[in-house]
Design a protein around this motif. Structure first.
Motif, mmCIF file in Angstrom:
data_model
loop_
_atom_site.group_PDB
_atom_site.id
_atom_site.type_symbol
_atom_site.label_atom_id
_atom_site.label_comp_id
_atom_site.label_asym_id
_atom_site.label_seq_id
_atom_site.Cartn_x
_atom_site.Cartn_y
_atom_site.Cartn_z
ATOM 1 N N TYR A 67 34.309 54.749 40.114
ATOM 2 C CA TYR A 67 34.446 56.185 39.898
ATOM 3 C C TYR A 67 35.642 56.691 40.681
ATOM 4 N N ARG A 88 35.622 59.612 34.122
ATOM 5 C CA ARG A 88 35.346 58.219 34.488
ATOM 6 C C ARG A 88 35.998 57.301 33.454
ATOM 7 N N ASN A 102 23.245 52.544 40.888
ATOM 8 C CA ASN A 102 24.665 52.875 40.819
ATOM 9 C C ASN A 102 25.168 52.873 39.377
ATOM 10 N N TYR A 120 30.857 48.746 39.042
ATOM 11 C CA TYR A 120 30.925 50.186 38.760
ATOM 12 C C TYR A 120 32.166 50.748 39.422
ATOM 13 N N MET A 129 26.178 56.454 37.650
ATOM 14 C CA MET A 129 27.596 56.642 37.331
ATOM 15 C C MET A 129 27.824 56.800 35.829
#
Length: 462
Positions: free
Chosen positions: A381, A101, A405, A379, A409
């Motif tokens: 990913y 990530r 979220n 966010y 994440m």
């Protein structure tokens, strides 16, 4: 994809380096690729692509064994990326990054004394992330700043409904067709509701507080009104963020929305994926754009904060098709929008199919432009086999960010997960451990007792 001729003497990093090479699979021309790593007072790498050779060197990394391994792998991956990028004349949006990530790297940089103002520059200089993508990460770090501190003894509760009314072409999630497994669904829900109550007792006994609840799937909204009401009664969490996935608009009724709202949920996911009816039919969605509009209006009447998902790169979609979807969603002003890039997931119908879509990078860039006026990315990913080496980004109106979220994440709090196919997580001393439930709902039901005891043992002392 053609077989790639790749070899390396750095065998411990072989799988990671092969992933790096695969980033360039669209332009691979059959050349032999070699990556050689040496340590002789300095780190050295020689990378060959056909007749091209490039050499790199750097000081030996310092630190413990894990840190040395991490920095050495970063060095050889970047050497390989730079060589392939130069050879093929291609710069990828996320540079040399694979399987990580981007926000994790940004937070790591901040923990090591970096400044928020220089996050974007760090990602560009260290990993060759494009300036545009690096700026998105910096924006996300800023958006998350009000949500990541003071989490104390907070946990997330996840509830999984692995049943759907049909299967989308891009989906790889293990799920059962509820139309063919009605008897199994009833037995599954009985055990699931029991597990939820047991897990809530476990959370309370450890003096933990539930930060967020997320009911996902599958498609939880395919349950009947009575089944939803019984599920919500088992969950019975008030005062926490509470999200319920209603991914298929055709599964929504006023009675179901009432049961979801009465059960304490305040957030609803309504996912059209596209507002092009021809595309919806091609990808196996059994609803129309009109049904999405109706479901959206109904959700608003019940006071839900609404998230919508759309996908860039769907089969047969042009750039113009995607802009129509993005523009209309923006006009409707949901609280959150998640823009996914299509991923050819193993196990999906699209895994080995030749796909035809417009310029996917232009689609995601357009989404960023459209949703950056009033929304902000919060966010992000990435997944394997994602088209264009791109990403999924969640956008939010300020103050409407989904805590679940963010915390899931960024892996900030433990997750107590219930149901077949769910994965629980605990964090002890900064180390994350996982406990998976069986994916098959039949196995979940038949082995319920022993599996529940195993989960309790997993969380013991967490």
């Amino acid at each position: 994809m053609n077989e790639i001729d790749f070899k390396t003497n750095a065998e411990k990093y072989g799988a990671d380096l092969l992933e790096e090479v695969r980033l360039f699979s669209d332009c691979y021309d059959g050349a032999a690729i070699r990556a050689e790593l040496y340590e002789d007072g300095r780190l050295r790498a020689d990378v060959y692509v056909g007749g091209d050779r490039r050499s790199f060197d750097a000081p030996l990394p310092a630190g413990d064994a894990l840190e040395i391994k991490r920095l050495t792998k970063r060095f050889i991956k970047l050497a390989l990326y730079d060589t392939l990028s130069a050879h093929y004349g291609v710069s990828l949006p996320w540079g040399s990054l694979t399987g990580v990530r981007p926000t994790k790297l940004a937070y790591e940089y901040l923990r090591r004394g970096g400044s928020a103002d220089s996050v974007a520059g760090y990602l560009t200089d260290t990993f060759r992330v494009s300036p545009g993508k690096a700026a998105v990460v910096a924006d996300i770090i800023a958006a998350q700043s009000g949500y990541i501190g003071n989490l104390g003894r907070k946990v997330n509760l996840y509830v999984h409904i692995p049943f759907c009314d049909g299967r989308c072409a891009y989906c790889s999630f293990p799920s059962a067709d509820m139309n063919r497994h009605a008897g199994l669904l009833g037995a599954y829900l009985e055990k699931l509701n029991e597990e939820i109550r047991e897990v809530k007792t476990l959370i309370a006994s450890d003096n933990l507080d539930i930060l967020s609840v997320y009911v996902g799937g599958g498609t939880p909204s395919v349950l009947t009104e009575k089944q939803i009401a019984e599920l919500m009664e088992a969950i019975d969490v008030r005062g926490a963020e509470f999200t319920f996935e209603a991914g298929r608009p055709d599964s929504i009724t006023d009675g179901k929305l009432a049961a979801i709202a009465d059960g304490g949920a305040d957030r609803l996911c309504l996912n059209p994926q596209t507002l092009n009816d021809d595309t919806l039919a091609r990808i196996g969605r059994r609803h129309t754009s009109a049904q999405f509009f109706d479901a959206f209006e109904a959700a608003r009447r019940y006071g839900f904060s609404v998230n919508t998902d759309i996908i860039a790169g769907l089969e047969g979609e042009t750039f113009a098709d995607f802009t129509v979807t993005a523009d209309k969603i923006r006009e409707m002003s949901p609280d959150n929008v998640t823009v996914h890039t299509l991923s050819r997931k193993r196990g999906s119908e699209l895994a080995d199919r030749e796909l035809h879509a417009g310029n996917i990078s232009a689609m995601t860039d357009y989404a960023y432009t459209v949703f950056s006026d009033s929304y902000r990315p919060y966010y992000l990913y990435r997944q394997k086999n994602m088209l264009g080496n791109l990403e999924n980004i969640g956008y939010s109106l300020p103050g409407k960010e989904c805590v679940n979220n963010i915390t899931v994440m960024e892996e900030l709090v433990p997750v107590y997960a219930c149901g077949a196919g769910s994965i629980s997580k605990k964090i002890v001393g900064g180390v994350i451990s996982r406990h998976a439930s069986p994916k098959d709902p039949r196995l979940y039901v038949s082995e319920f007792g022993s599996r529940l005891e195993a989960k309790k043992a997993f969380f013991a002392g967490a």
